[in-house]
Scaffold this motif. Structure first.
Motif, PDB file in Angstrom:
ATOM      1  N   SER A  14      35.414  34.255  45.712  1.00 20.83           N
ATOM      2  CA  SER A  14      36.215  35.046  44.775  1.00 20.83           C
ATOM      3  C   SER A  14      35.535  36.404  44.581  1.00 20.83           C
ATOM      4  CB  SER A  14      36.298  34.305  43.430  1.00 20.83           C
ATOM      5  OG  SER A  14      36.472  35.205  42.359  1.00 20.83           O
ATOM      6  N   THR A  15      36.295  37.466  44.673  1.00 16.19           N
ATOM      7  CA  THR A  15      35.698  38.804  44.497  1.00 16.19           C
ATOM      8  C   THR A  15      35.210  38.986  43.056  1.00 16.19           C
ATOM      9  OG1 THR A  15      37.889  39.749  44.120  1.00 16.19           O
ATOM     10  CG2 THR A  15      37.024  39.883  46.366  1.00 16.19           C
ATOM     11  N   ASN A  16      35.906  38.368  42.092  1.00 14.70           N
ATOM     12  CA  ASN A  16      35.441  38.447  40.694  1.00 14.70           C
ATOM     13  C   ASN A  16      34.079  37.756  40.542  1.00 14.70           C
ATOM     14  OD1 ASN A  16      37.810  39.705  39.795  1.00 14.70           O
ATOM     15  ND2 ASN A  16      37.848  38.489  37.912  1.00 14.70           N
ATOM     16  N   GLN A  37      40.338  34.580  49.961  1.00 16.38           N
ATOM     17  CA  GLN A  37      39.411  34.017  48.966  1.00 16.38           C
ATOM     18  C   GLN A  37      39.553  32.499  49.040  1.00 16.38           C
ATOM     19  OE1 GLN A  37      39.034  36.853  45.186  1.00 16.38           O
ATOM     20  NE2 GLN A  37      41.104  36.114  45.434  1.00 16.38           N
ATOM     21  N   GLY A  40      39.900  31.579  44.782  1.00 16.77           N
ATOM     22  CA  GLY A  40      40.443  32.675  43.964  1.00 16.77           C
ATOM     23  C   GLY A  40      40.765  32.207  42.555  1.00 16.77           C
ATOM     24  N   LYS A  41      40.418  33.038  41.585  1.00 14.09           N
ATOM     25  CA  LYS A  41      40.596  32.660  40.168  1.00 14.09           C
ATOM     26  C   LYS A  41      41.788  33.391  39.558  1.00 14.09           C
ATOM     27  CE  LYS A  41      36.389  30.760  40.118  1.00 14.09           C
ATOM     28  NZ  LYS A  41      36.294  29.322  40.278  1.00 14.09           N
ATOM     29  N   GLY A  42      42.601  32.631  38.826  1.00 13.19           N
ATOM     30  CA  GLY A  42      43.688  33.218  38.060  1.00 13.19           C
ATOM     31  C   GLY A  42      43.359  33.143  36.579  1.00 13.19           C
ATOM     32  N   ARG A  43      44.246  33.614  35.753  1.00 17.79           N
ATOM     33  CA  ARG A  43      44.022  33.531  34.306  1.00 17.79           C
ATOM     34  C   ARG A  43      44.117  32.088  33.848  1.00 17.79           C
ATOM     35  NH1 ARG A  43      48.186  36.078  31.468  1.00 17.79           N
ATOM     36  NH2 ARG A  43      46.963  35.873  29.589  1.00 17.79           N
ATOM     37  N   TRP A  48      44.042  31.057  42.028  1.00 15.05           N
ATOM     38  CA  TRP A  48      44.838  32.152  42.611  1.00 15.05           C
ATOM     39  C   TRP A  48      44.788  31.962  44.113  1.00 15.05           C
ATOM     40  CZ3 TRP A  48      48.208  35.533  40.624  1.00 15.05           C
ATOM     41  CH2 TRP A  48      48.637  36.593  41.425  1.00 15.05           C
ATOM     42  N   PHE A  57      40.917  42.283  45.355  1.00 14.39           N
ATOM     43  CA  PHE A  57      39.720  43.093  45.115  1.00 14.39           C
ATOM     44  C   PHE A  57      39.336  43.092  43.644  1.00 14.39           C
ATOM     45  CE2 PHE A  57      41.345  47.107  43.207  1.00 14.39           C
ATOM     46  CZ  PHE A  57      42.715  46.958  43.406  1.00 14.39           C
ATOM     47  N   ASP A 101      50.638  41.239  34.263  1.00 18.67           N
ATOM     48  CA  ASP A 101      51.306  40.909  35.519  1.00 18.67           C
ATOM     49  C   ASP A 101      52.197  42.066  35.921  1.00 18.67           C
ATOM     50  OD1 ASP A 101      50.232  38.403  35.443  1.00 18.67           O
ATOM     51  OD2 ASP A 101      52.033  37.445  34.625  1.00 18.67           O
ATOM     52  N   LYS A 108      56.683  37.752  40.242  1.00 16.89           N
ATOM     53  CA  LYS A 108      55.380  38.402  40.081  1.00 16.89           C
ATOM     54  C   LYS A 108      54.837  38.873  41.433  1.00 16.89           C
ATOM     55  CE  LYS A 108      50.825  36.852  38.375  1.00 16.89           C
ATOM     56  NZ  LYS A 108      50.202  36.074  37.306  1.00 16.89           N
ATOM     57  N   GLY A 111      48.739  40.001  39.990  1.00 19.50           N
ATOM     58  CA  GLY A 111      48.089  39.448  38.801  1.00 19.50           C
ATOM     59  C   GLY A 111      46.725  40.106  38.616  1.00 19.50           C
ATOM     60  N   ILE A 112      46.310  40.226  37.376  1.00 14.61           N
ATOM     61  CA  ILE A 112      45.028  40.879  37.071  1.00 14.61           C
ATOM     62  C   ILE A 112      44.191  39.968  36.179  1.00 14.61           C
ATOM     63  CG2 ILE A 112      43.963  42.901  35.957  1.00 14.61           C
ATOM     64  CD1 ILE A 112      46.579  44.408  36.676  1.00 14.61           C
ATOM     65  N   ILE A 129      42.001  42.127  40.913  1.00 14.75           N
ATOM     66  CA  ILE A 129      43.421  42.390  41.173  1.00 14.75           C
ATOM     67  C   ILE A 129      43.856  41.652  42.441  1.00 14.75           C
ATOM     68  CG2 ILE A 129      45.124  44.208  41.695  1.00 14.75           C
ATOM     69  CD1 ILE A 129      43.460  46.099  39.946  1.00 14.75           C
ATOM     70  N   GLY A 130      44.913  40.886  42.313  1.00 14.53           N
ATOM     71  CA  GLY A 130      45.499  40.181  43.457  1.00 14.53           C
ATOM     72  C   GLY A 130      46.912  40.701  43.643  1.00 14.53           C
TER      73      GLY A 130
HETATM   74  C1  BTN Z   1      46.536  35.929  37.217  1.00 15.17           C
HETATM   75  O1  BTN Z   1      47.647  36.439  37.207  1.00 15.17           O
HETATM   76  O2  BTN Z   1      46.376  34.751  36.885  1.00 15.17           O
HETATM   77  C2  BTN Z   1      45.343  36.760  37.615  1.00 15.17           C
HETATM   78  C3  BTN Z   1      45.082  36.691  39.088  1.00 15.17           C
HETATM   79  C4  BTN Z   1      43.924  37.549  39.547  1.00 15.17           C
HETATM   80  C5  BTN Z   1      43.612  37.353  41.012  1.00 15.17           C
HETATM   81  C6  BTN Z   1      42.580  38.307  41.520  1.00 15.17           C
HETATM   82  S1  BTN Z   1      42.446  38.293  43.284  1.00 15.17           S
HETATM   83  C7  BTN Z   1      41.011  39.248  43.213  1.00 15.17           C
HETATM   84  C8  BTN Z   1      40.203  38.748  42.029  1.00 15.17           C
HETATM   85  N1  BTN Z   1      39.358  37.638  42.420  1.00 15.17           N
HETATM   86  C9  BTN Z   1      39.732  36.489  41.838  1.00 15.17           C
HETATM   87  O3  BTN Z   1      39.181  35.389  42.036  1.00 15.17           O
HETATM   88  N2  BTN Z   1      40.762  36.707  41.024  1.00 15.17           N
HETATM   89  C10 BTN Z   1      41.161  38.090  41.017  1.00 15.17           C
END
Ligand code: BTN
Length: 240
Positions: A14-16, A37, A40-43, A48, A57, A101, A108, A111-112, A129-130
């Motif tokens: 995950s970039t975060n 990723q 990948g992580k979402g809210r 994600w 990124f 969003d 959508k 997502g941020i 940001i995805g």
């Molecule tokens: C959401 O709407 O739930 C937020 C999604 C955010 C995804 C981006 S992709 C780049 C960055 N790295 C992650 O793991 N998550 C964010």
């Protein structure tokens, strides 16, 4: 313009997470991108899904956030959403769904996830940001809720070009924000997906009015007008 150091990966969990783990040794405005990723992580702890073709990124903010109060951090999410929306509006017509969003119609496209590293004050902030660019099919829970730019304009978009446009726009918005400019609230309201929509707070139906000066959602409830923060609200028939 801020100087962005860009680190590119082909695949990374995950970039975060990368920026959160390494923020101490990286400079402010480091940007990490990855083609894929694996985690990948979402809210709200969601996953994600990060297949190939899209833009993933994260931007690292450090020294410039020192003076920002905790409740102002959520404003940076709004600013990032505004930057993405302004760039995408050159390609299609989109709106921002508070808090973070970016929508095309009812689907959508971006997502941020903004994460702070803090003790009593903020040490660093990671804006992830995805953005769905060139993926054409989505499966599972997001099948009917996600859309990509390619779904709309029927052609691939250059990820590097879009990334540099977003960074340039973020630069403009963030600089104004750091100078105390509140214009982003007015601009956010103009582009807001939620205008006049219905939402539920603890089961009670309310009408969404606008984003207030503190970046909170102003709603009309039975007992009057009130401002609420994200997490307190469930939106009717929409994807959050
Ligand atoms: C959401 O709407 O739930 C937020 C999604 C955010 C995804 C981006 S992709 C780049 C960055 N790295 C992650 O793991 N998550 C964010």
């Amino acid at each position: 313009m801020y100087h962005y150091d860009i680190i590119k990966f082909k695949t990374i969990p995950s970039t975060n997470t990368y920026l959160k783990d390494n923020y101490q040794k990286l400079s402010e405005f480091t940007v990490v991108t990855s083609d894929i990723q694996s985690n990948g992580k979402g809210r709200m702890g969601r996953e994600w899904k990060s297949d190939t073709g899209n833009l993933y990124f994260s931007i690292l903010l450090k020294n410039s956030v020192n003076k920002i109060k905790h409740n102002t951090v959520s404003s940076i999410t709004l600013i990032a959403g505004l930057a993405v929306t302004k760039v995408l509006n050159q390609y299609t017509s989109c709106t921002i769904k508070w808090p973070n969003d970016v929508m095309v119609g009812n689907k959508k496209i971006c997502g941020i996830l903004c994460e702070a590293i803090s003790n009593d004050k903020i040490k660093a902030l990671v804006i992830g940001i995805g953005l769905n660019l060139n993926q054409t099919t989505f499966t599972g829970a997001i099948e009917s809720k996600a859309v990509s730019l390619k779904n709309i304009i029927n052609k691939d978009t250059d990820k590097t070009k879009i990334l540099s446009e977003i960074l340039k726009q973020f630069d403009v918005e963030y600089m104004k924000f750091c100078q105390g400019d509140k214009e982003y609230i007015r601009e956010f309201n103009k582009l807001s997906y939620l205008n006049r929509k219905k939402a539920y707070i603890k089961g009670e139906e309310v009408e969404i009015l606008e984003i207030d000066d503190n970046g909170l959602l102003k709603v009309k409830a039975k007992k009057g007008i009130m401002s609420i923060s994200s997490g307190e609200v469930t939106l009717e028939d929409t994807y959050i």
